[in-house]
Design an enzyme around this catalytic site. Structure first.
Site, short mmCIF file in Angstrom:
data_model
loop_
_atom_site.label_atom_id
_atom_site.label_comp_id
_atom_site.label_asym_id
_atom_site.label_seq_id
_atom_site.Cartn_x
_atom_site.Cartn_y
_atom_site.Cartn_z
N GLU A 53 -9.61 16.31 12.36
CA GLU A 53 -10.34 15.48 13.34
C GLU A 53 -9.50 15.32 14.61
O GLU A 53 -9.19 14.22 15.07
CB GLU A 53 -10.74 14.12 12.76
CG GLU A 53 -11.82 13.43 13.57
CD GLU A 53 -12.27 12.09 12.98
OE1 GLU A 53 -11.71 11.05 13.36
OE2 GLU A 53 -13.20 12.10 12.15
N GLU A 55 -5.88 3.36 18.45
CA GLU A 55 -6.20 4.70 17.98
C GLU A 55 -6.10 5.78 19.05
O GLU A 55 -5.70 6.91 18.77
CB GLU A 55 -7.61 4.71 17.36
CG GLU A 55 -7.73 3.96 16.03
CD GLU A 55 -7.90 2.45 16.18
OE1 GLU A 55 -7.96 1.96 17.33
OE2 GLU A 55 -7.97 1.76 15.15
N ARG A 97 -10.01 -3.62 16.08
CA ARG A 97 -9.02 -4.56 16.63
C ARG A 97 -9.32 -4.95 18.07
O ARG A 97 -9.10 -6.08 18.47
CB ARG A 97 -7.61 -3.93 16.57
CG ARG A 97 -6.93 -4.16 15.25
CD ARG A 97 -5.57 -3.48 15.19
NE ARG A 97 -5.17 -3.33 13.81
CZ ARG A 97 -4.33 -4.14 13.17
NH1 ARG A 97 -3.77 -5.14 13.80
NH2 ARG A 97 -4.05 -3.94 11.90
N HIS A 106 -15.44 -4.12 12.86
CA HIS A 106 -14.07 -4.41 12.41
C HIS A 106 -12.96 -4.09 13.41
O HIS A 106 -11.80 -4.40 13.17
CB HIS A 106 -13.77 -3.61 11.14
CG HIS A 106 -13.62 -2.13 11.39
ND1 HIS A 106 -12.44 -1.56 11.77
CD2 HIS A 106 -14.51 -1.12 11.34
CE1 HIS A 106 -12.60 -0.26 11.94
NE2 HIS A 106 -13.85 0.04 11.69
N ASP A 140 -6.64 8.94 13.46
CA ASP A 140 -5.94 8.16 14.49
C ASP A 140 -5.41 6.82 14.03
O ASP A 140 -5.24 5.90 14.84
CB ASP A 140 -6.90 7.95 15.67
CG ASP A 140 -8.25 7.40 15.21
OD1 ASP A 140 -8.30 6.81 14.11
OD2 ASP A 140 -9.24 7.55 15.94
N HIS A 161 -15.81 -6.04 6.26
CA HIS A 161 -14.45 -5.48 6.09
C HIS A 161 -13.53 -6.56 5.52
O HIS A 161 -13.70 -7.74 5.82
CB HIS A 161 -13.99 -5.04 7.48
CG HIS A 161 -12.73 -4.22 7.51
ND1 HIS A 161 -11.50 -4.73 7.21
CD2 HIS A 161 -12.51 -2.93 7.84
CE1 HIS A 161 -10.57 -3.79 7.34
NE2 HIS A 161 -11.16 -2.67 7.72
#
Ligand code: UD1
Ligand code: UDP
Length: 385
Positions: A120, A134, A212, A210, A98, A243
């Site tokens: 997936e 995503e 967004r 991490h 994604d 990250h």
């Protein structure tokens, strides 16, 4: 007969970890010619995975920029894929999950009228803004794809609700295939801190964060809660491989630096990460992949998000949603660190996401779809674990 040309396209660390074993499986099949295109949406974090799996991409778009925006990544990937697809002319393009690379890779293949396989497939929260972007990326790829490789029955049911029922295969998640190649009994880490930690007598908490949608206040809440956990529990050792995103680096160092039992490290390579997970006491994360790996290793997970597209391990009892509020995260972690019975309730191995044979099934499904094999693969779940 001419071999079928199958191109894997990926760009970030998690896609690489989950696509590498598949790329290797495709290369081993006489019916297939496997080619690999990386966008390098991530650079160092991608290269680390390529090194470990010994994968050499045929094409590398090298798109990463510091603090890249969603539009920049998508535009650069789309442009770069044009030339690659023109030259390579694959029979099938495989994308994973994604990310922006996933969406742009699928869209580019569609523009070139090349069939797309989605690895997936079918994960959903049904919340447009979480995970962002995503959830929409995977829905758009679902609309484009011709073949859908679903890890679980719930993922297949989600696609059925969207009237996607053709070309759907229940395969398990390739991350479990990857996990089975990386864990070693006497693993030596590259860092002394990780080698010297007392995994038996201390409560080692593995952390990643991490996403967004957690940028800003949610990330501040999470970091503050983590520091409170470290202060309140003298046996706790927090290990957080940070990250490389500058936004995440800034937040982690601002709130978690200068504590004797909070260890901020560089991103770990995937072998180190899996072996650390196998040794730790508890995982606290907003990552998708860790929610799949930790249950397979019998490690309880507190998810630092408001929802999850991976409800299977929540149902199995090894994962709990802790959300993004400081007090709730602190209380949930405190309970697991102080109440052994509560901890033991969660700490059992569960493998709802795969049995280590997802790559074989995906390769078989592709070969069958193109008429080069008589039978489709058996479904994940139909063979004993
Ligand atoms: C991306 C994916 C997300 C996935 C995550 C895995 C999208 C929209 N998001 O988010 O779904 O969960 O990867 O980690 O596709 N950077 C480096 N070196 C690296 C990698 C990243 O310096 O090896 C820095 C760069 O400054 C880059 C920034 O991190 O601009 C953010 O990377 P990006 O891929 O845009 O977002 P992620 O948060 O990593
Ligand atoms: N991972 C890793 N090193 C790290 C952090 C994560 O190898 O320092 C692995 C982890 O084991 C999992 C994958 O990266 O396989 C998850 O990636 P990430 O959390 O970046 O993305 P997400 O899964 O949330 O999309």
């Amino acid at each position: 007969m001419k071999r079928l040309k199958v191109m894997t396209v990926f760009g970030t660390r998690p896609e690489a970890i989950k696509m590498a074993p598949l790329a290797l499986e495709l290369s081993s099949r006489p019916e297939l010619e496997a080619v690999c295109c990386v966008t390098a949406q991530h650079r160092e974090m991608l290269d680390s995975v390529l090194d470990i799996f010994g994968l050499k991409p045929d094409y590398d778009l090298n798109v990463m920029e510091p603090r890249q925006t969603l539009s920049t990544i998508a535009a650069k990937c789309l442009n770069g894929m044009d030339g690659v697809l023109e030259q390579a002319r694959p029979d099938l393009v495989l994308v994973h999950g994604d990310t922006s690379t996933t969406f742009a890779g699928a869209l580019a293949a569609f523009y070139h009228k090349i069939p797309v396989g989605h690895v997936e497939a079918g994960l959903r929260t049904y919340d447009k803004w979480s995970p962002y972007p995503e959830e929409i990326n995977r829905k758009l790829v679902g609309a484009i794809a011709d073949l859908h490789f679903c890890p679980t029955v719930a993922n297949r049911d989600n696609l059925a609700r969207e009237n996607i029922t053709k070309g759907v295969f229940l395969t398990g998640n390739t991350v479990i295939d990857a996990l089975q190649t990386t864990i070693v009994k006497d693993f030596a880490f590259r860092s002394d801190i990780l080698n010297d930690l007392d995994y038996v007598n201390r409560q080692v908490i593995l952390i990643t964060c991490h996403r967004r949608e957690n940028y800003g206040q949610p990330m501040v809440n999470i970091m503050t809660a983590l520091r409170r956990v470290a202060d309140a529990f003298p046996e706790a050792e927090l290990v957080y491989p940070v990250h490389l995103s500058p936004v995440v680096q800034e937040a982690a160092h601002k709130y978690l630096d200068n504590h004797p039992r909070i260890h901020l490290t560089s991103p770990l390579d995937v072998r180190e990460m899996h072996n650390l997970m196998a040794r730790c006491h508890l995982v606290m994360t907003d990552s998708g992949g860790l929610q799949e790996e930790a249950p397979a290793l019998g490690k309880p997970v507190l998810v630092l998000r408001k929802e999850t597209e991976r409800p299977e391990a929540v149902a199995a009892g090894t994962v709990r949603l802790a959300g993004v509020e400081e007090e709730v995260i602190f209380q949930m972690a405190s309970r697991l660190l102080s109440d052994r019975a509560e901890y033991d309730k969660m700490a059992h191995a569960a493998n709802p996401y795969g049995d280590g044979h997802a790559c074989r099934r995906i390769a078989d499904a592709i070969i069958w779809h193109f008429g080069r094999r008589e039978t489709p693969p058996e479904e994940f779940g139909n063979i004993p674990l």
